[in-house]
Write a protein that holds these residues in place. Structure first.
Motif, PDB file in Angstrom:
ATOM      1  N   ASP A 131       4.252  -0.947  -1.745  1.00 17.92           N
ATOM      2  CA  ASP A 131       4.011   0.025  -0.683  1.00 17.92           C
ATOM      3  C   ASP A 131       3.152   1.190  -1.168  1.00 17.92           C
ATOM      4  O   ASP A 131       2.356   1.745  -0.404  1.00 17.92           O
ATOM      5  CB  ASP A 131       5.339   0.561  -0.146  1.00 17.92           C
ATOM      6  N   ARG A 132       3.330   1.575  -2.448  1.00 20.01           N
ATOM      7  CA  ARG A 132       2.547   2.690  -2.982  1.00 20.01           C
ATOM      8  C   ARG A 132       1.061   2.381  -2.922  1.00 20.01           C
ATOM      9  O   ARG A 132       0.258   3.225  -2.510  1.00 20.01           O
ATOM     10  CB  ARG A 132       2.973   2.960  -4.423  1.00 20.01           C
ATOM     11  N   SER A 133       0.682   1.175  -3.311  1.00 20.21           N
ATOM     12  CA  SER A 133      -0.728   0.795  -3.315  1.00 20.21           C
ATOM     13  C   SER A 133      -1.284   0.731  -1.907  1.00 20.21           C
ATOM     14  O   SER A 133      -2.384   1.224  -1.624  1.00 20.21           O
ATOM     15  CB  SER A 133      -0.902  -0.567  -4.000  1.00 20.21           C
ATOM     16  N   LYS A 134      -0.514   0.129  -1.002  1.00 20.93           N
ATOM     17  CA  LYS A 134      -0.977  -0.009   0.376  1.00 20.93           C
ATOM     18  C   LYS A 134      -1.083   1.353   1.055  1.00 20.93           C
ATOM     19  O   LYS A 134      -2.030   1.620   1.796  1.00 20.93           O
ATOM     20  CB  LYS A 134      -0.030  -0.927   1.143  1.00 20.93           C
ATOM     21  N   SER A 135      -0.125   2.234   0.788  1.00 16.42           N
ATOM     22  CA  SER A 135      -0.169   3.574   1.364  1.00 16.42           C
ATOM     23  C   SER A 135      -1.363   4.352   0.830  1.00 16.42           C
ATOM     24  O   SER A 135      -2.030   5.078   1.577  1.00 16.42           O
ATOM     25  CB  SER A 135       1.131   4.321   1.037  1.00 16.42           C
ATOM     26  N   ALA A 136      -1.648   4.190  -0.459  1.00 17.25           N
ATOM     27  CA  ALA A 136      -2.758   4.911  -1.085  1.00 17.25           C
ATOM     28  C   ALA A 136      -4.099   4.511  -0.489  1.00 17.25           C
ATOM     29  O   ALA A 136      -4.942   5.365  -0.206  1.00 17.25           O
ATOM     30  CB  ALA A 136      -2.753   4.673  -2.593  1.00 17.25           C
ATOM     31  N   ILE A 137      -4.300   3.221  -0.276  1.00 15.30           N
ATOM     32  CA  ILE A 137      -5.598   2.774   0.231  1.00 15.30           C
ATOM     33  C   ILE A 137      -5.780   3.168   1.699  1.00 15.30           C
ATOM     34  O   ILE A 137      -6.872   3.532   2.135  1.00 15.30           O
ATOM     35  CB  ILE A 137      -5.795   1.256   0.030  1.00 15.30           C
ATOM     36  N   LEU A 138      -4.688   3.143   2.471  1.00 18.25           N
ATOM     37  CA  LEU A 138      -4.777   3.568   3.869  1.00 18.25           C
ATOM     38  C   LEU A 138      -5.064   5.061   3.955  1.00 18.25           C
ATOM     39  O   LEU A 138      -5.877   5.511   4.776  1.00 18.25           O
ATOM     40  CB  LEU A 138      -3.476   3.234   4.598  1.00 18.25           C
ATOM     41  N   SER A 139      -4.401   5.836   3.092  1.00 20.19           N
ATOM     42  CA  SER A 139      -4.608   7.284   3.084  1.00 20.19           C
ATOM     43  C   SER A 139      -6.036   7.621   2.681  1.00 20.19           C
ATOM     44  O   SER A 139      -6.693   8.466   3.303  1.00 20.19           O
ATOM     45  CB  SER A 139      -3.612   7.940   2.123  1.00 20.19           C
ATOM     46  N   ALA A 140      -6.544   6.965   1.644  1.00 22.70           N
ATOM     47  CA  ALA A 140      -7.913   7.217   1.184  1.00 22.70           C
ATOM     48  C   ALA A 140      -8.919   6.820   2.253  1.00 22.70           C
ATOM     49  O   ALA A 140      -9.931   7.510   2.464  1.00 22.70           O
ATOM     50  CB  ALA A 140      -8.186   6.452  -0.106  1.00 22.70           C
ATOM     51  N   GLY A 141      -8.649   5.731   2.941  1.00 26.15           N
ATOM     52  CA  GLY A 141      -9.536   5.286   4.007  1.00 26.15           C
ATOM     53  C   GLY A 141      -9.604   6.282   5.146  1.00 26.15           C
ATOM     54  O   GLY A 141     -10.682   6.566   5.684  1.00 26.15           O
ATOM     55  N   ARG A 142      -8.452   6.851   5.507  1.00 28.37           N
ATOM     56  CA  ARG A 142      -8.424   7.844   6.589  1.00 28.37           C
ATOM     57  C   ARG A 142      -9.173   9.112   6.182  1.00 28.37           C
ATOM     58  O   ARG A 142      -9.925   9.686   6.989  1.00 28.37           O
ATOM     59  CB  ARG A 142      -6.980   8.173   6.961  1.00 28.37           C
ATOM     60  N   ARG A 143      -8.975   9.564   4.927  1.00 25.01           N
ATOM     61  CA  ARG A 143      -9.658  10.778   4.479  1.00 25.01           C
ATOM     62  C   ARG A 143     -11.173  10.575   4.448  1.00 25.01           C
ATOM     63  O   ARG A 143     -11.941  11.458   4.845  1.00 25.01           O
ATOM     64  CB  ARG A 143      -9.142  11.198   3.102  1.00 25.01           C
ATOM     65  N   LEU A 144     -11.602   9.411   3.962  1.00 23.43           N
ATOM     66  CA  LEU A 144     -13.034   9.135   3.915  1.00 23.43           C
ATOM     67  C   LEU A 144     -13.596   9.030   5.327  1.00 23.43           C
ATOM     68  O   LEU A 144     -14.705   9.508   5.603  1.00 23.43           O
ATOM     69  CB  LEU A 144     -13.307   7.846   3.136  1.00 23.43           C
TER      70      LEU A 144
END
Length: 289
Positions: A131-144
């Motif tokens: 979940d940590r990895s999936k949450s990180a990539i979704l969060s980074a995608g939203r910020r970008l």
């Protein structure tokens, strides 16, 4: 939106690199890479943690491989073992496996409901991505996505403003045209608060000064020198449109009391006793249009 046209003058690749640093740190995974999407094709362009150049400039087509699946479906996807995954096609096995990647996740980056890029995070171990990895990539995608959307909006406003700024003051004859210039000036200064690029901020400041000169055909008061801070001009430009302190604060992403303080400072420098008087004097001095 093209990195060579729509993002000209903007650090889109820098924003992508920052997103990759963030997702790598937040996920704890060793590899992150990304791409901008043109039409139905993504070209891998930014990398962190890779050991070879095998993935560099690889073109990923819609429907092909993991990234192609994300392009086609416009939603995140992941595989725990790229080599044996039966949920993706395998056109890119040679490049991916030569880098030694196994578990990979990819997420879309959207700008105005359109796919603009991809972010990947990967590990060389065949383990399920948590979940940590999936949450990180979704969060980074939203910020970008937010960063690129802001850049796109600033670019649009600046394009419109640059056209207006070519108009000679004496050619601005009707009230509607003048009000449009004033609204554009205020909007440009408001959206500028959302960017961090110093060079771009200076371009916006220079352009807003040109708009201030377009907005009035009268010369600045002879011998009168008033220097307002950028923030004082920002607030005064909103007040000139009829905004309250609260509305100006919302548009500029600051607190109402902060907006009030900047307005007081501008009024003091302009030797004005009312908001209306401050606007009139600022316009006479070509500080705002």
């Amino acid at each position: 939106m093209s990195t060579s046209s729509a993002h000209a003058g903007f650090d889109a690749r820098g924003a992508l690199r920052a997103a990759l640093r963030a997702v790598q740190t937040e996920s704890g995974l060793p590899v992150a890479f990304g791409a901008f999407v043109e039409g139905s094709t993504a070209v891998l362009s930014e990398f962190r943690g890779t050991r070879t150049n095998n993935l560099h400039s690889l073109e990923v087509r819609a429907g092909s491989g993991l990234g192609g699946r994300v392009i086609a479906e416009n939603r995140p996807a992941a595989v725990n073992d790229y080599r044996t995954a039966d949920t993706i096609t395998h056109e890119y096995d040679t490049w991916v496996l030569s880098e030694g990647l196994a578990s990979i996740a990819a997420a879309p980056v959207m700008v105005r409901d359109r796919l603009a890029g991809l972010i990947y995070v990967a590990t060389r171990d065949r383990n399920a991505l948590g979940d940590r990895s999936k949450s990180a990539i979704l969060s980074a995608g939203r910020r970008l996505s937010t960063e690129l959307t802001v850049q796109d909006e600033v670019r649009r406003r600046m394009r419109d403003a640059e056209v207006v700024a070519t108009v000679a003051p004496e050619h601005v004859r009707d009230v509607a045209s003048l009000e449009e210039i004033r609204a554009l000036h205020a909007e440009l200064r408001a959206v500028a608060q959302l960017i961090s690029d110093a060079g771009l901020s200076q371009r916006i400041a220079d352009l807003s000064k040109r708009l201030a000169h377009v907005g009035t055909g009268t010369a600045a008061a002879s011998g009168t020198v008033v220097r307002l801070s950028a923030r004082e001009v920002d607030v005064l430009a909103q007040i000139a449109l009829g905004c309250t302190n609260q509305e100006a604060a919302t548009r500029l992403s600051i607190k109402p009391e902060t907006a009030k303080a900047y307005l007081r400072g501008a009024m003091r420098k302009l030797d004005a006793h009312t908001r209306f008087e401050a606007v009139v004097r600022a316009r006479a001095l070509r500080l705002i249009p």
